[in-house]
Design a protein around this motif. Structure first.
Motif, PDB file in Angstrom:
ATOM      1  N   GLN A 143      -8.072  -9.003  -7.502  1.00  0.00           N
ATOM      2  CA  GLN A 143      -8.149  -8.366  -6.189  1.00  0.00           C
ATOM      3  C   GLN A 143      -7.428  -9.207  -5.155  1.00  0.00           C
ATOM      4  OE1 GLN A 143     -12.232  -7.771  -5.066  1.00  0.00           O
ATOM      5  NE2 GLN A 143     -12.545  -6.056  -6.466  1.00  0.00           N
ATOM      6  N   GLN A 195       0.809  -1.211   0.000  1.00  0.00           N
ATOM      7  CA  GLN A 195       0.000   0.000   0.000  1.00  0.00           C
ATOM      8  C   GLN A 195       0.842   1.261   0.000  1.00  0.00           C
ATOM      9  OE1 GLN A 195      -2.512  -0.909   3.509  1.00  0.00           O
ATOM     10  NE2 GLN A 195      -4.134  -0.361   2.107  1.00  0.00           N
ATOM     11  N   CYS A 216     -15.354   7.349   0.900  1.00  0.00           N
ATOM     12  CA  CYS A 216     -13.907   7.580   0.817  1.00  0.00           C
ATOM     13  C   CYS A 216     -13.316   7.768   2.206  1.00  0.00           C
ATOM     14  CB  CYS A 216     -13.598   8.803  -0.032  1.00  0.00           C
ATOM     15  SG  CYS A 216     -13.812   8.569  -1.794  1.00  0.00           S
ATOM     16  N   TYR A 228      -5.431   9.984   1.630  1.00  0.00           N
ATOM     17  CA  TYR A 228      -5.233   8.563   1.928  1.00  0.00           C
ATOM     18  C   TYR A 228      -4.272   8.470   3.107  1.00  0.00           C
ATOM     19  CZ  TYR A 228      -4.592   3.583   0.793  1.00  0.00           C
ATOM     20  OH  TYR A 228      -4.579   2.216   0.805  1.00  0.00           O
ATOM     21  N   THR A 273     -12.983   4.467   3.800  1.00  0.00           N
ATOM     22  CA  THR A 273     -11.945   3.636   3.196  1.00  0.00           C
ATOM     23  C   THR A 273     -10.552   4.194   3.444  1.00  0.00           C
ATOM     24  OG1 THR A 273     -13.476   2.964   1.452  1.00  0.00           O
ATOM     25  CG2 THR A 273     -11.135   2.647   1.019  1.00  0.00           C
ATOM     26  N   SER A 330      -3.554   2.398  -7.404  1.00  0.00           N
ATOM     27  CA  SER A 330      -4.719   1.860  -8.106  1.00  0.00           C
ATOM     28  C   SER A 330      -6.017   2.361  -7.477  1.00  0.00           C
ATOM     29  CB  SER A 330      -4.688   0.337  -8.115  1.00  0.00           C
ATOM     30  OG  SER A 330      -4.810  -0.196  -6.811  1.00  0.00           O
ATOM     31  N   LYS A 331      -6.021   2.488  -6.158  1.00  0.00           N
ATOM     32  CA  LYS A 331      -7.242   2.941  -5.481  1.00  0.00           C
ATOM     33  C   LYS A 331      -7.591   4.375  -5.876  1.00  0.00           C
ATOM     34  CE  LYS A 331      -7.526   0.801  -1.497  1.00  0.00           C
ATOM     35  NZ  LYS A 331      -8.618  -0.190  -1.392  1.00  0.00           N
ATOM     36  N   ILE A 368     -16.075  -2.887  -5.583  1.00  0.00           N
ATOM     37  CA  ILE A 368     -15.370  -1.742  -5.018  1.00  0.00           C
ATOM     38  C   ILE A 368     -15.898  -1.473  -3.611  1.00  0.00           C
ATOM     39  CG2 ILE A 368     -14.803  -0.599  -7.188  1.00  0.00           C
ATOM     40  CD1 ILE A 368     -17.228   1.219  -6.742  1.00  0.00           C
ATOM     41  N   GLU A 369     -15.094  -0.750  -2.839  1.00  0.00           N
ATOM     42  CA  GLU A 369     -15.481  -0.404  -1.473  1.00  0.00           C
ATOM     43  C   GLU A 369     -16.141   0.962  -1.398  1.00  0.00           C
ATOM     44  OE1 GLU A 369     -12.606  -0.525  -3.087  1.00  0.00           O
ATOM     45  OE2 GLU A 369     -10.996  -0.485  -1.595  1.00  0.00           O
ATOM     46  N   ILE A 376      -7.573  -4.751  -2.221  1.00  0.00           N
ATOM     47  CA  ILE A 376      -6.453  -4.219  -2.985  1.00  0.00           C
ATOM     48  C   ILE A 376      -6.721  -4.468  -4.465  1.00  0.00           C
ATOM     49  CG2 ILE A 376      -3.956  -4.280  -3.350  1.00  0.00           C
ATOM     50  CD1 ILE A 376      -4.833  -3.348  -0.559  1.00  0.00           C
ATOM     51  N   HIS A 377      -6.824  -3.403  -5.231  1.00  0.00           N
ATOM     52  CA  HIS A 377      -7.076  -3.512  -6.665  1.00  0.00           C
ATOM     53  C   HIS A 377      -5.753  -3.656  -7.403  1.00  0.00           C
ATOM     54  CE1 HIS A 377     -11.213  -2.240  -5.916  1.00  0.00           C
ATOM     55  NE2 HIS A 377     -10.728  -1.250  -5.199  1.00  0.00           N
TER      56      HIS A 377
END
Length: 261
Positions: free
Chosen positions: A185, A6, A248, A138, A251, A218-219, A237-238, A197-198
């Motif tokens: 994923q 990440q 958002c 993020y 997440t 990617s996110k 998707i989340e 995780i995309h």
């Protein structure tokens, strides 16, 4: 192991003599002097501005980073620009990311950080990008608050990657992050929170080179595509498309109670 995936997008600045390399392809596209191109950009800007959070979350952490999500139009389609980290770097060599890094004392705000880093990494001068919005930041596990700064590149911009930091620069159609050809994923639980995780595999049609786009990068690409294209993706998707900013927050900023946001 997954947590590491990440966070590598945060560049580690190495202050030494720089050498420059030419891109393997030109990023220059034809001037947009027709209504289709202009409408495409105008619509994208309007949608991005609706989700502009400004400095709403800047109080959450003093450990600030910024990344630039560079958009451009080529052949009547929207594209995102990505970099590949140099093999010379100590952290995450060869990984795909957006231009960006840690705030320096000289930076006045998140935008200044993103633009300075982009200039150092790919030769993008501030006058060559129109900043449109700031998306929900993020939060990484080390309390680094990464602000996504979204901007449109000048149509005649040509990348000049700094070889000490960037090995390659490439473009991906924005809609690839909703309807990819190769995608998978990874799922895991951290602190009782389920994470998705995309992972996108993209093959450049001009060079045949393959790239893996994952983690935070990617996110953020998925989020930009959701906002601009207003379409549902072909994968789980989340994000809640009907309540995007709160989803958002849930997440990206899950560490903080809603009372602090």
């Amino acid at each position: 192991m997954v947590l590491k995936a990440q966070s590598p997008e945060l560049p580690q600045r190495q202050h030494h003599h720089r050498s420059w390399i030419k891109c393997s392809f030109g990023l220059t596209s034809k001037p947009l002097n027709h209504s289709v191109g202009n409408n495409l950009i105008d619509d994208a800007k309007a949608r991005l501005r609706r989700f502009d959070v400004g400095t709403r979350y800047s109080h959450l952490s003093a450990n600030k980073y910024s990344v630039l999500l560079p958009l451009l139009v080529k052949g009547g389609k929207l594209y995102l620009l990505f970099t590949v980290r140099s093999d010379k770097l100590r952290r995450a060599p060869g990984e795909v990311c957006f231009p960006g890094g840690k705030r320096d004392p000289v930076d006045m705000d998140d935008t200044a950080t993103a633009l300075r880093e982009a200039q150092e990494e790919v030769g993008l001068h501030p006058h060559q990008v129109e900043v449109v919005s700031h998306l929900v930041p993020y939060l990484l596990n080390n309390d680094a608050l990464v602000t996504p700064v979204v901007g449109f590149l000048d149509h005649n911009f040509q990348a000049q990657p700094n070889a000490d930091e960037v090995k390659d620069v490439f473009l991906v159609p924005l809609d690839y992050f909703l309807h990819p050809q190769v995608y998978y994923q990874n799922h895991f639980t951290h602190s009782d929170y389920h994470l998705v995780i995309h992972c996108f595999e993209y093959t450049d049609p001009e060079t045949g080179l393959k790239y893996l786009i994952k983690g935070m990068t990617s996110k953020l690409a998925v989020l930009a595509a959701l906002i601009i294209l207003e379409e549902s993706p072909s994968f789980e998707i989340e994000f809640d498309l009907n309540d995007l900013i709160p989803s958002c927050e849930k997440t990206f900023l899950r560490k903080y109670p809603s009372s602090k946001l």
